[in-house]
Motif scaffolding. Structure first.
Motif, mmCIF file in Angstrom:
data_model
loop_
_atom_site.group_PDB
_atom_site.id
_atom_site.type_symbol
_atom_site.label_atom_id
_atom_site.label_comp_id
_atom_site.label_asym_id
_atom_site.label_seq_id
_atom_site.Cartn_x
_atom_site.Cartn_y
_atom_site.Cartn_z
ATOM 1 N N ALA A 190 -3.483 11.173 8.009
ATOM 2 C CA ALA A 190 -2.704 10.414 7.140
ATOM 3 C C ALA A 190 -4.036 9.531 6.405
ATOM 4 C CB ALA A 190 -1.937 9.315 7.834
ATOM 5 N N ASP A 196 0.951 11.066 4.472
ATOM 6 C CA ASP A 196 0.853 11.962 5.919
ATOM 7 C C ASP A 196 1.007 13.250 5.401
ATOM 8 O OD1 ASP A 196 1.470 9.681 8.236
ATOM 9 O OD2 ASP A 196 2.121 9.066 6.226
ATOM 10 N N LEU A 248 5.594 10.229 2.373
ATOM 11 C CA LEU A 248 4.903 9.379 1.460
ATOM 12 C C LEU A 248 5.703 7.944 1.975
ATOM 13 C CD1 LEU A 248 2.677 8.628 -0.612
ATOM 14 C CD2 LEU A 248 4.532 8.555 -2.509
ATOM 15 N N PHE A 252 -4.328 5.990 3.444
ATOM 16 C CA PHE A 252 -3.550 4.783 2.687
ATOM 17 C C PHE A 252 -4.445 4.001 1.974
ATOM 18 C CE2 PHE A 252 -4.563 2.400 6.516
ATOM 19 C CZ PHE A 252 -4.923 1.462 6.029
ATOM 20 N N ARG A 283 3.635 0.760 2.711
ATOM 21 C CA ARG A 283 2.932 -0.052 3.758
ATOM 22 C C ARG A 283 2.754 -1.567 3.626
ATOM 23 N NH1 ARG A 283 -2.355 -1.118 5.812
ATOM 24 N NH2 ARG A 283 -2.507 -0.851 8.110
ATOM 25 N N ASP A 332 0.903 -1.211 0.158
ATOM 26 C CA ASP A 332 -0.102 0.023 0.070
ATOM 27 C C ASP A 332 0.866 1.286 -0.120
ATOM 28 O OD1 ASP A 332 -1.885 -1.955 0.775
ATOM 29 O OD2 ASP A 332 -1.594 -1.514 2.817
ATOM 30 N N PHE A 333 0.249 2.495 -0.416
ATOM 31 C CA PHE A 333 1.033 3.431 -0.135
ATOM 32 C C PHE A 333 0.254 4.272 1.112
ATOM 33 C CE2 PHE A 333 -2.501 5.122 -2.633
ATOM 34 C CZ PHE A 333 -2.838 6.350 -2.218
ATOM 35 N N GLN A 334 0.955 5.032 1.794
ATOM 36 C CA GLN A 334 0.359 5.663 2.888
ATOM 37 C C GLN A 334 0.994 7.321 2.681
ATOM 38 O OE1 GLN A 334 0.043 4.571 6.946
ATOM 39 N NE2 GLN A 334 0.717 6.437 7.819
#
Length: 229
Positions: free
Chosen positions: A190, A117, A141, A192, A144, A113-115
């Motif tokens: 944040a 913030d 960025l 995701f 995850r 995944d991308f997260q």
């Protein structure tokens, strides 16, 4: 259903009614002055009493209209970034971030995944209801992993977006809170989402200060397929 449009209609109607009531207030004021000049004090008192009642009604209608206007603003969103994903190998991705001004940045990311913030500065209620938007600064960025145990052992990717200096507003608020009395709070937010090949995502900031990430329709279908949906 578009709640912004639903809230906008009564807001406009209430503001129109407020204007009508204020015109009635003006009429009562002129009538009361005329009765005072003619020494009809009882009639003047009656018009004055009605004037006060109409002022209270106008204040109630206007206050309600402004409250609805504030809630409409709270549901609006400010675009932050667009993210396009391309898979390179399992759990390795090439991402393209595009900012609202059209500038773009290419990144490599590890994970499922991308997260993303952000640091958000939120104003106190009067300023927020008046339509003053929260301020934000993208912080980082990161990749995850779906497997929590893999988070502790696998390669991690963190891209730092922070370019704040010593005079940064967010840092000053924490260091000298008394200098910014209209600032309600500074906090992190944040969002995701799972990465899929060819995925396209939109990231936006709500008036409440919440960061929101959404896939487009095709990406949402691919995410559903990857999870067996």
């Amino acid at each position: 259903m578009n709640w912004n449009e639903v809230l906008r209609l009564p807001t406009t109607l209430l503001l129109m009614l407020t204007g009508v009531v204020l015109l009635l207030v003006l009429a009562q004021l002129l009538a009361a002055r005329q009765h005072v000049r003619n020494r009809r004090h009882l009639a003047a008192a009656g018009h004055s009493l009605l004037l006060v009642v109409l002022l209270l009604v106008a204040a109630l209608l206007g206050g309600t209209a402004m409250s609805l206007r504030g809630y409409r603003f709270l549901s609006e969103e400010q675009p932050v970034a667009q993210i396009d994903a391309r898979i390179l190998s399992p759990q390795r991705w090439a991402l393209t971030l595009t900012w609202p001004d059209g500038a773009a940045r290419k990144l490599m990311l590890a994970g499922d995944d991308f997260q993303i913030d952000a640091i958000v500065l939120k104003w106190k209620l009067p300023a927020m209801l008046a339509g003053v938007p929260p301020l934000y600064r993208l912080d980082r960025l990161s990749g995850r992993y779906d497997d929590a145990s893999q988070e502790t052992t696998a390669a991690r990717t963190v891209i730092d977006f922070s370019q704040a200096g010593a005079g940064d507003l967010f840092d000053l608020k924490k260091q000298v809170p008394g200098w910014f009395p209209e600032v309600d709070t500074v906090f992190g937010s944040a969002a995701f989402l799972p990465l899929v090949d060819g995925g396209h995502y939109s990231v936006s900031l709500m008036r409440t200060g919440a960061l929101v990430a959404r896939p487009d329709e095709a990406t949402a279908q691919r995410i559903g397929q990857s999870f067996g949906g």
